[in-house]
Design a protein around this motif. Sequence first.
Motif, PDB file in Angstrom:
ATOM      1  N   PHE A  60      16.778  -2.680   3.421  1.00  0.00           N
ATOM      2  CA  PHE A  60      18.142  -2.257   3.132  1.00  0.00           C
ATOM      3  C   PHE A  60      18.152  -1.128   2.103  1.00  0.00           C
ATOM      4  O   PHE A  60      18.893  -0.143   2.245  1.00  0.00           O
ATOM      5  N   GLN A  61      17.312  -1.262   1.053  1.00  0.00           N
ATOM      6  CA  GLN A  61      17.245  -0.209   0.042  1.00  0.00           C
ATOM      7  C   GLN A  61      16.742   1.104   0.634  1.00  0.00           C
ATOM      8  O   GLN A  61      17.258   2.179   0.320  1.00  0.00           O
ATOM      9  N   LEU A  62      15.733   1.004   1.497  1.00  0.00           N
ATOM     10  CA  LEU A  62      15.206   2.192   2.170  1.00  0.00           C
ATOM     11  C   LEU A  62      16.289   2.852   3.016  1.00  0.00           C
ATOM     12  O   LEU A  62      16.462   4.081   2.996  1.00  0.00           O
ATOM     13  N   LEU A  63      17.024   2.051   3.743  1.00  0.00           N
ATOM     14  CA  LEU A  63      18.105   2.563   4.590  1.00  0.00           C
ATOM     15  C   LEU A  63      19.188   3.223   3.754  1.00  0.00           C
ATOM     16  O   LEU A  63      19.742   4.271   4.124  1.00  0.00           O
ATOM     17  N   GLU A  64      19.502   2.601   2.613  1.00  0.00           N
ATOM     18  CA  GLU A  64      20.531   3.145   1.719  1.00  0.00           C
ATOM     19  C   GLU A  64      20.150   4.539   1.233  1.00  0.00           C
ATOM     20  O   GLU A  64      20.978   5.457   1.216  1.00  0.00           O
ATOM     21  N   VAL A  65      18.893   4.698   0.822  1.00  0.00           N
ATOM     22  CA  VAL A  65      18.441   5.988   0.311  1.00  0.00           C
ATOM     23  C   VAL A  65      18.488   7.053   1.407  1.00  0.00           C
ATOM     24  O   VAL A  65      19.024   8.144   1.216  1.00  0.00           O
ATOM     25  N   ASN A  66      17.952   6.693   2.575  1.00  0.00           N
ATOM     26  CA  ASN A  66      17.833   7.692   3.640  1.00  0.00           C
ATOM     27  C   ASN A  66      19.152   8.005   4.336  1.00  0.00           C
ATOM     28  O   ASN A  66      19.258   8.999   5.044  1.00  0.00           O
ATOM     29  N   THR A  81       5.835   2.202   4.914  1.00  0.00           N
ATOM     30  CA  THR A  81       5.322   1.381   6.011  1.00  0.00           C
ATOM     31  C   THR A  81       5.761  -0.070   5.829  1.00  0.00           C
ATOM     32  O   THR A  81       6.190  -0.480   4.745  1.00  0.00           O
ATOM     33  N   PHE A  82       5.602  -0.844   6.882  1.00  0.00           N
ATOM     34  CA  PHE A  82       5.947  -2.260   6.819  1.00  0.00           C
ATOM     35  C   PHE A  82       5.165  -2.982   5.716  1.00  0.00           C
ATOM     36  O   PHE A  82       5.758  -3.730   4.933  1.00  0.00           O
ATOM     37  N   PRO A  83       3.836  -2.779   5.615  1.00  0.00           N
ATOM     38  CA  PRO A  83       3.099  -3.450   4.533  1.00  0.00           C
ATOM     39  C   PRO A  83       3.601  -3.074   3.141  1.00  0.00           C
ATOM     40  O   PRO A  83       3.630  -3.918   2.238  1.00  0.00           O
ATOM     41  N   GLN A  84       3.987  -1.806   2.945  1.00  0.00           N
ATOM     42  CA  GLN A  84       4.516  -1.399   1.645  1.00  0.00           C
ATOM     43  C   GLN A  84       5.824  -2.124   1.335  1.00  0.00           C
ATOM     44  O   GLN A  84       6.043  -2.583   0.210  1.00  0.00           O
ATOM     45  N   LEU A  85       6.684  -2.235   2.317  1.00  0.00           N
ATOM     46  CA  LEU A  85       7.948  -2.939   2.137  1.00  0.00           C
ATOM     47  C   LEU A  85       7.710  -4.426   1.901  1.00  0.00           C
ATOM     48  O   LEU A  85       8.380  -5.060   1.081  1.00  0.00           O
ATOM     49  N   ARG A  86       6.752  -4.976   2.617  1.00  0.00           N
ATOM     50  CA  ARG A  86       6.437  -6.404   2.495  1.00  0.00           C
ATOM     51  C   ARG A  86       5.931  -6.745   1.086  1.00  0.00           C
ATOM     52  O   ARG A  86       6.233  -7.816   0.557  1.00  0.00           O
ATOM     53  N   ARG A  87       5.213  -5.828   0.470  1.00  0.00           N
ATOM     54  CA  ARG A  87       4.654  -6.096  -0.859  1.00  0.00           C
ATOM     55  C   ARG A  87       5.735  -6.273  -1.920  1.00  0.00           C
ATOM     56  O   ARG A  87       5.487  -6.869  -2.963  1.00  0.00           O
TER      57      ARG A  87
END
Length: 465
Positions: A60-66, A81-87
Amino acid sequence: MTQYDVDVLVIGTGPGGEGAAMQAVKQGLRTAVVERFHRVGGGCTHWGTIPSKALRFAIFQLLEVNSNRLLRDAGYNLELTFPQLRRSAENVIQLQEDMRRGFYDKNDARLIHGEAKFIDPHTVEISDARGLVEKITAAHVVLAVGARPYRPPDIDFKHPRIFDSDTILNLPATPKTITVYGAGVVGCEYASMFRNLGCKINLVNTRQQLLEFLDDEICDALSYHLRETGVLIRHGEAYEKVEGLSDGVVLHLKSGKKLKTDILLWANGRTGNTDRLGLESVGLKADSRGQLAVDESYRTSTPNIYAVGDVTGYPALASAAYMQGRAAVLHINGDECASLLAKDIPTGIYTSPEISSIGKSERELTTEGVPYEVGHAQFKSLARAQITGRRVGMLKLLFHRETLQVLGVHCFGVNAAEIIHIGQAIMMQPPPHNTLMYFINTTFNYPTMAEAYRVAALNGYNRLF
């Protein structure tokens, strides 16, 4: 009188086990808790609710920024990436675990790590990772062992492109295309998350409607919104076979369709973790999905053994499990309010936007012949939603036409799982304080999302005349 090592032995440290253990300790009962995982908190904390909701928030935060025009004009565009978000979930998981372990330490509830197995209704054998075995006797046992994703034997879950809701969190990269098989709560939540990451989604539903236990209007709203964002929903389908390839997965459907995507997420049902408990030693038998039948006090057919949480099936919510654990121990202690604790539990479904509801649906009220009316508040009309740009959604109130008693509250939109609790608080009041008039006569902060209650109440009240 038989002397037991403890009054209550709780098996499992998820929400149900924690609720049972803390209630038992507070009531002065000698309590021990068994957890087979080396960390406390159960599936909810480590591979279910907490990590998936933390992942959702990171997306959600990524979507908000972009999607923010000011940031986009300034040249900002994040690619994670998915792993970065998962961390991003790791810190939350550790905080939750530390807090929950502290509950047991502070309340002197003995915590034992190991695998529990019944010897008889009052004796449990616990085997730890070192091979040491301990036997504990208990007057009462509360099973809060949870559940795991159901895995059909004909599907190869060792294939690197085939996942379930536990293993999907270890996805090594962000896929371009995904097939989600199963459109229950888990399937819809993950379909929303991956679509927000820009993945192309096939959402395969074995039923004819999404989340059909919800109010029909909410089901329709979810279907419309998912399709509007680009999710391809296929209703009334069943799989023939799953074919794992080196470059993807092909889902063969009985209708003759073949869906090839980068990965497959299997999200079709769960199985109770009862297969290694030695239930045959205590006269209990789980159903085909590993679930145990209980009465309204969460007692199994063996009188001193209780079961709470996901191992009992619906509603399979962390919030419900915690209250069920409390209710079971209240019953053990002879408290008659046990059956009241776990009624009217709100649902919280973390799709995008969220869904939450409590009480009766229109379908249920119509079947029961209850004269009701409907009040709506569309989020697009609320100043707070206009300011934040989160205008998708609505609040829906169902109330008795004659008494004005609030019978159901249904919300679809941002912060729905928070907003629902205002309606819940009024529904729980005794008459005449549980009516529509509370919302009409109460001053709400402006601008807020809570103002939707006043708007919906006035909308419904005006329908009576």
